[in-house]
Design a protein around this motif. Structure first.
Motif, PDB file in Angstrom:
ATOM      1  N   ASP A   1       0.900  -1.354  -0.129  1.00  0.00           N
ATOM      2  CA  ASP A   1      -0.079  -0.053  -0.098  1.00  0.00           C
ATOM      3  C   ASP A   1       0.872   1.194  -0.004  1.00  0.00           C
ATOM      4  N   ALA A   2       2.348   1.190  -0.500  1.00  0.00           N
ATOM      5  CA  ALA A   2       2.872   2.287  -0.451  1.00  0.00           C
ATOM      6  C   ALA A   2       3.998   2.175  -1.631  1.00  0.00           C
ATOM      7  N   GLY A   3       4.746   3.291  -2.004  1.00  0.00           N
ATOM      8  CA  GLY A   3       5.763   3.057  -2.869  1.00  0.00           C
ATOM      9  C   GLY A   3       6.577   4.313  -2.927  1.00  0.00           C
ATOM     10  N   CYS A   4       7.628   4.252  -3.636  1.00  0.00           N
ATOM     11  CA  CYS A   4       8.535   5.334  -4.082  1.00  0.00           C
ATOM     12  C   CYS A   4       8.943   5.518  -5.308  1.00  0.00           C
ATOM     13  N   TYR A   5       9.147   6.423  -6.083  1.00  0.00           N
ATOM     14  CA  TYR A   5      10.062   6.494  -7.401  1.00  0.00           C
ATOM     15  C   TYR A   5      10.977   7.650  -7.399  1.00  0.00           C
ATOM     16  N   VAL A   6      11.882   7.306  -8.257  1.00  0.00           N
ATOM     17  CA  VAL A   6      12.969   8.100  -8.490  1.00  0.00           C
ATOM     18  C   VAL A   6      13.249   8.449  -9.895  1.00  0.00           C
ATOM     19  N   ALA A   7      13.860   9.673 -10.088  1.00  0.00           N
ATOM     20  CA  ALA A   7      14.455  10.023 -11.456  1.00  0.00           C
ATOM     21  C   ALA A   7      15.955  10.056 -11.294  1.00  0.00           C
ATOM     22  N   VAL A   8      16.387   9.301 -12.511  1.00  0.00           N
ATOM     23  CA  VAL A   8      18.023   8.970 -12.551  1.00  0.00           C
ATOM     24  C   VAL A   8      18.196   9.303 -13.657  1.00  0.00           C
TER      25      VAL A   8
ATOM     26  N   VAL B   1      11.485  17.207 -12.775  1.00  0.00           N
ATOM     27  CA  VAL B   1      11.267  15.940 -12.414  1.00  0.00           C
ATOM     28  C   VAL B   1      10.136  15.739 -11.431  1.00  0.00           C
ATOM     29  N   GLY B   2       9.948  17.070 -10.623  1.00  0.00           N
ATOM     30  CA  GLY B   2       8.983  16.882  -9.614  1.00  0.00           C
ATOM     31  C   GLY B   2       7.468  16.345  -9.865  1.00  0.00           C
ATOM     32  N   ARG B   3       7.140  17.134 -11.110  1.00  0.00           N
ATOM     33  CA  ARG B   3       5.913  16.898 -11.265  1.00  0.00           C
ATOM     34  C   ARG B   3       5.537  15.282 -12.127  1.00  0.00           C
ATOM     35  N   VAL B   4       6.866  14.905 -12.406  1.00  0.00           N
ATOM     36  CA  VAL B   4       6.521  13.386 -13.083  1.00  0.00           C
ATOM     37  C   VAL B   4       6.420  12.454 -12.046  1.00  0.00           C
ATOM     38  N   LEU B   5       7.338  12.809 -10.858  1.00  0.00           N
ATOM     39  CA  LEU B   5       7.543  11.834  -9.923  1.00  0.00           C
ATOM     40  C   LEU B   5       6.292  11.892  -9.071  1.00  0.00           C
ATOM     41  N   LEU B   6       5.568  12.974  -8.852  1.00  0.00           N
ATOM     42  CA  LEU B   6       4.220  13.254  -8.126  1.00  0.00           C
ATOM     43  C   LEU B   6       3.213  12.549  -9.070  1.00  0.00           C
ATOM     44  N   ARG B   7       3.096  12.753 -10.209  1.00  0.00           N
ATOM     45  CA  ARG B   7       2.108  12.006 -10.989  1.00  0.00           C
ATOM     46  C   ARG B   7       2.173  10.386 -11.021  1.00  0.00           C
TER      47      ARG B   7
END
Length: 288
Positions: free
Chosen positions: A198-205, A238-244
């Motif tokens: 029920d959780a997750g995390c994304y990164v931009a690399v 990158v923030g907007r993409v990670l948020l979405r």
């Protein structure tokens, strides 16, 4: 009679005792999250013997003289009998015994239920005032409607890919990267978001270097945050993409809305996903 309690009992109480549906719906997981704070945190867990009231409190991770009452709930049938006031006084004594000289009615980040008292919880506001607390700060959440068009379309991701930036699920190295820039608190939340259904995390690399991250579900499945972009990568978008990406996951999990907890950059969230300021919290503090 005041007794020690466990998270399971608190979850049952919260499901009955939290007046707002968005809180009651996540009562079991909320109690479980609060019962597993960062290692080393000094905690107080008290409740009534009949299971009609409970309180979670702790000493601040950054200020050993500041205590937090993170949660205080009284079942509907036990209200207006002085139960909450009695429990709060006992919690204050326990916190004082752990070295607290001040007590705050609000979250002890990074593991917290609410920033403070939701302004709609009138009985808790009344209790705070009658117990000698003064309002010292205000915080707010923003609400993102996950049914809108703001989460659709890969346009931003395509633009980032053209610059050599790829977005994907965070790996085990993400917490330490977050810790180096933003400290232990956000790193702990990222750790909690990894490996949960029920959780997750994304990164931009880019070229093997993490440029930014965004997480959700660390404290509650329907809440988003934290999120951050490395200073060297600011302005890339990158923030907007990670948020979405995170909000899309929450939508896929069945949530119609997501709460951006303890929101800071209001303009960013408003522009990125049409989020609006909705839940407002009053933070009360008292000197013991």
């Amino acid at each position: 009679m005041i007794v020690e309690l466990d998270a399971g009992a608190v979850g049952v109480l919260l499901a009955r005792g939290l007046d707002l549906p968005e809180d009651a719906a996540e009562a079991p997981v909320l109690a479980a999250r609060l019962a597993a704070p960062p290692r080393g945190r000094q905690v107080v867990r008290l409740g009534t013997g009949d299971g009609t009231a409970a309180a979670f409190a702790s000493i601040s991770d950054t200020d050993p003289q500041l205590g937090h009452v993170e949660l205080l709930a009284v079942a509907p049938e036990a209200r207006r009998r002085g139960v909450g006031a009695t429990l709060l006084r006992d919690v204050e004594r326990r916190l004082a015994g752990l070295g607290a000289t001040r007590v705050r009615l609000g979250g002890n980040p990074p593991c917290y239920a609410w920033p403070g008292i939701d302004v709609r919880y009138t009985p808790m506001v009344c209790l705070a005032r009658s117990a000698g607390y003064k309002m010292t700060d205000t915080a707010w959440n923003m609400t993102a409607d996950l049914r809108g068009p703001e989460l659709d379309g890969p346009v931003d991701e395509s633009r980032l890919e053209a610059m050599g930036v790829k977005v994907g699920p965070a790996g085990p190295d993400a917490p330490e990267w977050v810790r180096a820039i933003w400290g232990d608190g956000w790193a702990w939340e990222v750790e909690q978001s990894l490996g949960r259904a029920d959780a997750g995390c994304y990164v931009a690399v880019r070229d093997g270097e993490i440029l930014g991250f965004a997480a959700y579900g660390a404290n509650r499945p329907s809440w988003f945050g934290p999120m951050g972009t490395a200073p060297a990568a600011e302005g890339l978008g990158v923030g907007r993409v990670l948020l979405r990406r995170c909000l899309a996951d929450q939508r896929a999990a069945g949530h119609d809305t997501a709460q951006i907890g303890w929101a800071g950059p209001i303009s960013f969230y408003s522009k990125a996903v049409a989020a609006r300021v909705e839940r407002v919290f009053w933070i009360y503090t008292k000197t013991l």
